[in-house]
Every structure is written in structure tokens, then in C-alpha cells.
Design an enzyme around this catalytic site. Structure first.
Site, short mmCIF file in Angstrom:
data_model
loop_
_atom_site.label_atom_id
_atom_site.label_comp_id
_atom_site.label_asym_id
_atom_site.label_seq_id
_atom_site.Cartn_x
_atom_site.Cartn_y
_atom_site.Cartn_z
N HIS A 17 8.07 -5.06 0.83
CA HIS A 17 7.55 -6.42 0.63
C HIS A 17 7.82 -6.87 -0.81
CE1 HIS A 17 4.45 -5.30 3.89
NE2 HIS A 17 5.27 -6.19 4.44
N LYS A 41 -2.83 -7.35 15.80
CA LYS A 41 -2.80 -6.18 14.91
C LYS A 41 -4.21 -5.72 14.56
CE LYS A 41 1.59 -6.91 12.52
NZ LYS A 41 2.23 -6.98 11.20
N ARG A 91 14.48 -5.90 8.20
CA ARG A 91 14.82 -4.49 7.99
C ARG A 91 15.87 -4.02 8.98
NH1 ARG A 91 9.15 -2.09 8.88
NH2 ARG A 91 9.40 -3.69 10.42
N SER A 129 4.61 -1.20 6.87
CA SER A 129 3.19 -0.96 6.65
C SER A 129 2.66 0.09 7.63
CB SER A 129 2.40 -2.27 6.79
OG SER A 129 2.73 -3.16 5.76
#
Length: 175
Positions: A17, A41, A91, A129
Site C-alpha cells: 500500500h 470483510k 498485484r 493484508s
């Protein structure tokens, strides 16, 4: 003056990030990093904690602002007319498919919402994460994955979270 927004959950903020933040900050006059809520989430860090972590790691980047928002990104974009573009880090191919759909959804909800994609650096392309949480919860070293100035705080929080989950699982198993 060109202003961009970099949205995400940042739970927790990673070196990946921070890499996108630093690179985007050189491309735009102002970069607003906004912590959003994804109802699908499970979060380890509260919104104020995530804002604080982001503020800590970006305090020396003069044109970065940290904010949070509980709603649709397209609405945040609409509420802030000075924003010119959405920045998203990618990514892998799987990120592109999801972010491509989100870019079109945001554009559909707000015709002014354009999205720019920035590919992750080779050294951070594998960092997520979720991976950081898993490494931390099993006592692994996070020093290559999270910014040094918040390493201790992230490690302590995630280690405590894992210990509590393990304690609850042991109680349930022994019932």
C-alpha cells in the site's frame, strides 16, 4: 491541480500500500487515501486505528491526506468535486479482473469517476493484508511486509487477536 483518491480497507496497511501511495503522490498534486468499509470483510483494526496507521506512515509525504468513508466510493467521489481520478494498485491478474469490474461500476454510478491502475512493484506484488494477518497470527516476522514505524503496533494487535481466537477455539473444543 490534479487530485486523486486511493481507496482501500488497509487492514492493516502494508509496504505494498505504501509503495502505491508514494508513487501516486508523485503523479498527482494531492492524493487522498480513504479507508472504506467492505461489509464482506472481517476487520482486525477499527477505522480510527487504520486512519492512525496510515497517518503515521504518510506523515512525511506532504501532499497526502487521510480520510475515511462509510459508503460507496462513487458517492465519496461525487461529494468531493475536487477529485479527478481514482487510483487502484494491482498485484496480479486476479486483482485486475475485480478492479476492472469496480472501475466500470464506479463509472456507471458516477460518470465522472475515472480509474487509473498502478501495478505493484516487483518487491511488493505478493504482499496482501490477509497474508500479513496470517503471518502475524502465527508469530512470523512482519518486518518485510509492513512499514517499520508501525510494525510493533500491527504485530501486537494481530498476535493478541490470534491468541484470543485460539483461546475461544480451545474452550469450544473442550465443551
Amino acid at each position: 491541480m490534479k487530485t486523486a483518491i486511493y481507496p482501500g480497507s488497509f487492514d492493516p496497511v502494508t509496504n505494498g500500500h505504501l509503495d502505491i501511495i508514494k508513487r501516486a503522490a508523485t503523479m498527482f498534486d494531492k492524493l487522498i487515501v480513504v479507508v472504506l468499509i467492505n461489509p464482506f470483510k472481517n476487520y482486525s483494526f477499527t477505522i480510527p486505528e487504520r486512519v492512525k496507521l496510515l497517518s503515521t506512515v504518510t506523515e512525511n509525504i506532504r501532499n497526502v491526506e487521510i480520510d475515511s468513508y462509510d459508503g460507496l466510493l462513487a458517492d465519496y467521489f461525487k461529494d468531493r468535486p475536487e477529485i479527478d481520478v481514482i487510483v487502484k494498485g494491482l498485484r496480479a491478474t486476479s486483482d485486475f479482473e475485480y478492479e476492472f469490474q469496480m472501475a466500470h461500476t464506479n463509472k456507471d454510478l458516477n460518470p465522472r469517476a475515472e480509474t487509473v491502475f498502478i501495478p505493484a512493484s516487483a518487491t511488493t506484488t505478493f504482499i496482501s493484508s490477509s497474508m500479513v494477518k496470517q503471518v502475524a497470527m502465527f508469530g512470523g516476522d512482519l518486518s518485510n511486509y509492513v512499514p517499520a514505524e508501525i510494525h510493533g503496533e500491527i504485530s501486537a494487535k494481530l498476535t493478541a487477536e490470534f491468541a484470543e481466537k485460539k483461546r475461544l477455539a480451545d474452550i469450544k473444543r473442550n465443551q
